[in-house]
Design a protein around this motif. Structure first.
Motif, PDB file in Angstrom:
ATOM      1  N   VAL A  21       0.837  -1.207   0.000  1.00  0.00           N
ATOM      2  CA  VAL A  21       0.000   0.000   0.000  1.00  0.00           C
ATOM      3  C   VAL A  21       0.867   1.249   0.000  1.00  0.00           C
ATOM      4  CG1 VAL A  21      -1.739   1.307   1.277  1.00  0.00           C
ATOM      5  CG2 VAL A  21      -1.943  -1.185   1.105  1.00  0.00           C
ATOM      6  N   LEU A  22       1.917   1.254   0.811  1.00  0.00           N
ATOM      7  CA  LEU A  22       2.798   2.423   0.913  1.00  0.00           C
ATOM      8  C   LEU A  22       3.437   2.767  -0.425  1.00  0.00           C
ATOM      9  CD1 LEU A  22       4.219   4.534   2.767  1.00  0.00           C
ATOM     10  CD2 LEU A  22       6.018   2.826   3.106  1.00  0.00           C
ATOM     11  N   THR A  23       3.754   1.762  -1.233  1.00  0.00           N
ATOM     12  CA  THR A  23       4.458   2.020  -2.489  1.00  0.00           C
ATOM     13  C   THR A  23       3.562   1.926  -3.729  1.00  0.00           C
ATOM     14  OG1 THR A  23       5.198  -0.292  -2.633  1.00  0.00           O
ATOM     15  CG2 THR A  23       6.672   1.306  -1.536  1.00  0.00           C
ATOM     16  N   ASN A  24       2.267   1.822  -3.517  1.00  0.00           N
ATOM     17  CA  ASN A  24       1.325   1.891  -4.642  1.00  0.00           C
ATOM     18  C   ASN A  24       0.994   3.370  -4.845  1.00  0.00           C
ATOM     19  OD1 ASN A  24      -0.677   1.764  -6.541  1.00  0.00           O
ATOM     20  ND2 ASN A  24      -1.999   0.393  -5.374  1.00  0.00           N
ATOM     21  N   PHE A  25       1.929   4.077  -5.461  1.00  0.00           N
ATOM     22  CA  PHE A  25       1.838   5.529  -5.571  1.00  0.00           C
ATOM     23  C   PHE A  25       0.647   5.988  -6.413  1.00  0.00           C
ATOM     24  CE2 PHE A  25       6.473   4.536  -5.143  1.00  0.00           C
ATOM     25  CZ  PHE A  25       6.558   4.870  -3.805  1.00  0.00           C
ATOM     26  N   GLN A  26       0.234   5.176  -7.377  1.00  0.00           N
ATOM     27  CA  GLN A  26      -0.907   5.543  -8.220  1.00  0.00           C
ATOM     28  C   GLN A  26      -2.191   5.654  -7.398  1.00  0.00           C
ATOM     29  OE1 GLN A  26       1.195   2.906  -8.921  1.00  0.00           O
ATOM     30  NE2 GLN A  26       2.384   3.938 -10.493  1.00  0.00           N
ATOM     31  N   ALA A  27      -2.265   4.929  -6.281  1.00  0.00           N
ATOM     32  CA  ALA A  27      -3.477   4.939  -5.454  1.00  0.00           C
ATOM     33  C   ALA A  27      -3.469   6.055  -4.398  1.00  0.00           C
ATOM     34  CB  ALA A  27      -3.659   3.580  -4.777  1.00  0.00           C
ATOM     35  N   TYR A  28      -2.377   6.791  -4.264  1.00  0.00           N
ATOM     36  CA  TYR A  28      -2.311   7.832  -3.241  1.00  0.00           C
ATOM     37  C   TYR A  28      -3.497   8.804  -3.261  1.00  0.00           C
ATOM     38  CZ  TYR A  28       2.305   6.945  -1.111  1.00  0.00           C
ATOM     39  OH  TYR A  28       3.355   6.427  -0.393  1.00  0.00           O
ATOM     40  N   PRO A  29      -3.945   9.255  -4.432  1.00  0.00           N
ATOM     41  CA  PRO A  29      -5.082  10.196  -4.423  1.00  0.00           C
ATOM     42  C   PRO A  29      -6.355   9.613  -3.785  1.00  0.00           C
ATOM     43  CG  PRO A  29      -4.003  10.229  -6.561  1.00  0.00           C
ATOM     44  CD  PRO A  29      -3.407   9.070  -5.781  1.00  0.00           C
ATOM     45  N   GLU A  30      -6.464   8.303  -3.722  1.00  0.00           N
ATOM     46  CA  GLU A  30      -7.638   7.658  -3.145  1.00  0.00           C
ATOM     47  C   GLU A  30      -7.652   7.713  -1.620  1.00  0.00           C
ATOM     48  OE1 GLU A  30      -7.806   3.612  -4.552  1.00  0.00           O
ATOM     49  OE2 GLU A  30      -7.459   4.237  -6.623  1.00  0.00           O
ATOM     50  N   TRP A  31      -6.478   7.767  -0.993  1.00  0.00           N
ATOM     51  CA  TRP A  31      -6.465   7.640   0.461  1.00  0.00           C
ATOM     52  C   TRP A  31      -5.501   8.567   1.197  1.00  0.00           C
ATOM     53  CZ3 TRP A  31      -2.009   6.442   3.062  1.00  0.00           C
ATOM     54  CH2 TRP A  31      -0.970   5.892   2.308  1.00  0.00           C
ATOM     55  N   ASN A  32      -4.455   9.045   0.547  1.00  0.00           N
ATOM     56  CA  ASN A  32      -3.387   9.744   1.269  1.00  0.00           C
ATOM     57  C   ASN A  32      -3.694  11.241   1.424  1.00  0.00           C
ATOM     58  OD1 ASN A  32      -0.919  10.745   2.224  1.00  0.00           O
ATOM     59  ND2 ASN A  32       0.222   9.162   1.142  1.00  0.00           N
ATOM     60  N   PRO A  33      -3.922  11.700   2.656  1.00  0.00           N
ATOM     61  CA  PRO A  33      -4.236  13.112   2.868  1.00  0.00           C
ATOM     62  C   PRO A  33      -3.010  14.032   2.895  1.00  0.00           C
ATOM     63  CG  PRO A  33      -4.238  11.969   4.959  1.00  0.00           C
ATOM     64  CD  PRO A  33      -3.989  10.925   3.893  1.00  0.00           C
ATOM     65  N   PHE A  34      -1.815  13.459   2.882  1.00  0.00           N
ATOM     66  CA  PHE A  34      -0.601  14.264   3.020  1.00  0.00           C
ATOM     67  C   PHE A  34       0.253  14.254   1.756  1.00  0.00           C
ATOM     68  CE2 PHE A  34       3.805  14.863   4.680  1.00  0.00           C
ATOM     69  CZ  PHE A  34       3.654  16.166   5.108  1.00  0.00           C
ATOM     70  N   VAL A  35       0.694  13.082   1.330  1.00  0.00           N
ATOM     71  CA  VAL A  35       1.474  12.972   0.096  1.00  0.00           C
ATOM     72  C   VAL A  35       0.473  12.698  -1.026  1.00  0.00           C
ATOM     73  CG1 VAL A  35       3.325  11.772  -1.140  1.00  0.00           C
ATOM     74  CG2 VAL A  35       3.486  12.071   1.340  1.00  0.00           C
ATOM     75  N   LYS A  36       0.277  13.694  -1.857  1.00  0.00           N
ATOM     76  CA  LYS A  36      -0.729  13.586  -2.911  1.00  0.00           C
ATOM     77  C   LYS A  36      -0.261  12.745  -4.086  1.00  0.00           C
ATOM     78  CE  LYS A  36      -3.604  16.099  -0.671  1.00  0.00           C
ATOM     79  NZ  LYS A  36      -4.745  15.479  -0.045  1.00  0.00           N
ATOM     80  N   SER A  37       1.055  12.785  -4.401  1.00  0.00           N
ATOM     81  CA  SER A  37       1.562  11.964  -5.494  1.00  0.00           C
ATOM     82  C   SER A  37       3.065  11.781  -5.387  1.00  0.00           C
ATOM     83  CB  SER A  37       1.202  12.570  -6.852  1.00  0.00           C
ATOM     84  OG  SER A  37       1.931  13.752  -7.087  1.00  0.00           O
ATOM     85  N   VAL A  38       3.511  10.658  -5.939  1.00  0.00           N
ATOM     86  CA  VAL A  38       4.922  10.348  -6.116  1.00  0.00           C
ATOM     87  C   VAL A  38       5.028   9.867  -7.555  1.00  0.00           C
ATOM     88  CG1 VAL A  38       6.837   8.843  -5.461  1.00  0.00           C
ATOM     89  CG2 VAL A  38       5.297   9.709  -3.699  1.00  0.00           C
ATOM     90  N   GLU A  39       5.881  10.548  -8.333  1.00  0.00           N
ATOM     91  CA  GLU A  39       6.013  10.212  -9.749  1.00  0.00           C
ATOM     92  C   GLU A  39       7.468   9.962 -10.099  1.00  0.00           C
ATOM     93  OE1 GLU A  39       3.962  13.108 -12.281  1.00  0.00           O
ATOM     94  OE2 GLU A  39       2.874  13.755 -10.483  1.00  0.00           O
ATOM     95  N   GLY A  40       7.673   9.087 -11.061  1.00  0.00           N
ATOM     96  CA  GLY A  40       9.017   8.764 -11.520  1.00  0.00           C
ATOM     97  C   GLY A  40       9.398   7.361 -11.124  1.00  0.00           C
ATOM     98  N   THR A  41      10.585   6.967 -11.516  1.00  0.00           N
ATOM     99  CA  THR A  41      11.102   5.641 -11.181  1.00  0.00           C
ATOM    100  C   THR A  41      11.734   5.716  -9.797  1.00  0.00           C
ATOM    101  OG1 THR A  41      11.516   5.198 -13.515  1.00  0.00           O
ATOM    102  CG2 THR A  41      12.631   3.780 -11.923  1.00  0.00           C
ATOM    103  N   VAL A  42      11.092   5.050  -8.847  1.00  0.00           N
ATOM    104  CA  VAL A  42      11.561   5.105  -7.467  1.00  0.00           C
ATOM    105  C   VAL A  42      12.639   4.049  -7.270  1.00  0.00           C
ATOM    106  CG1 VAL A  42      10.903   5.008  -5.045  1.00  0.00           C
ATOM    107  CG2 VAL A  42       9.311   5.959  -6.718  1.00  0.00           C
ATOM    108  N   ALA A  43      13.878   4.509  -7.207  1.00  0.00           N
ATOM    109  CA  ALA A  43      15.037   3.653  -6.979  1.00  0.00           C
ATOM    110  C   ALA A  43      16.147   4.525  -6.400  1.00  0.00           C
ATOM    111  CB  ALA A  43      15.500   3.017  -8.293  1.00  0.00           C
ATOM    112  N   ALA A  44      16.989   3.914  -5.587  1.00  0.00           N
ATOM    113  CA  ALA A  44      18.087   4.661  -4.968  1.00  0.00           C
ATOM    114  C   ALA A  44      18.909   5.364  -6.046  1.00  0.00           C
ATOM    115  CB  ALA A  44      18.963   3.733  -4.144  1.00  0.00           C
TER     116      ALA A  44
END
Length: 144
Positions: A21-44
């Motif tokens: 759930v934490l890393t399903n960034f596409q679903a953030y707008p459905e539930w996350n009141p603080f971080v609205k979106s994370v975009e891009g390739t998430v890798a170190a």
């Protein structure tokens, strides 16, 4: 000296279930009141685009370790002015629960100017996100 915000919450689910759930960034707008979106390739080492409430920035991912940790470092304009190291850590409690540690440390010459206003608002945002994450993970864990 860094200014820190540390929050945590216990979730009735495995680290894998929390991570999903934490890393399903596409679903953030459905539930996350603080971080609205994370975009891009998430890798170190990669830069990503993060929208928090009404602010957009492009932090560098420092650590992305599945089921364990997600850490990024963001800067305001240039490093050293106002830097925020945002961290999510998962601890397997060994009893079917996971503790999410959601923290941020702020450093830079502008931090003292914003500390009074920043800390309560940011802590409230972290706590709201933690609660909604817990709710969503536990709901998914029980409904499959």
């Amino acid at each position: 000296m860094a200014t820190e915000i540390k929050t945590s919450i216990q979730i009735k689910a495995t680290p894998n279930q929390v991570w999903e759930v934490l890393t399903n960034f596409q679903a953030y707008p459905e539930w996350n009141p603080f971080v609205k979106s994370v975009e891009g390739t998430v890798a170190a080492g990669n830069r990503i685009k993060v929208t928090i409430t009404d602010m957009v920035f492009k932090p560098k991912v420092l650590r992305y370790e599945p089921n364990k940790a997600f850490v990024w470092l963001g800067n305001l304009l240039v490093p050293g002015l106002f830097d925020g190291k945002h961290q999510f850590f998962l601890t397997d409690n060994g009893n079917g629960t996971t503790t999410l540690h959601h923290c941020e440390s702020f450093k830079g010459i502008l931090v003292p100017l914003f500390r009074k206003k920043l800390l309560p608002k940011t802590r409230a945002g972290f706590e709201a996100m933690n609660e909604k994450l817990k709710e969503r993970v536990e709901q998914n864990a029980y409904t499959g």
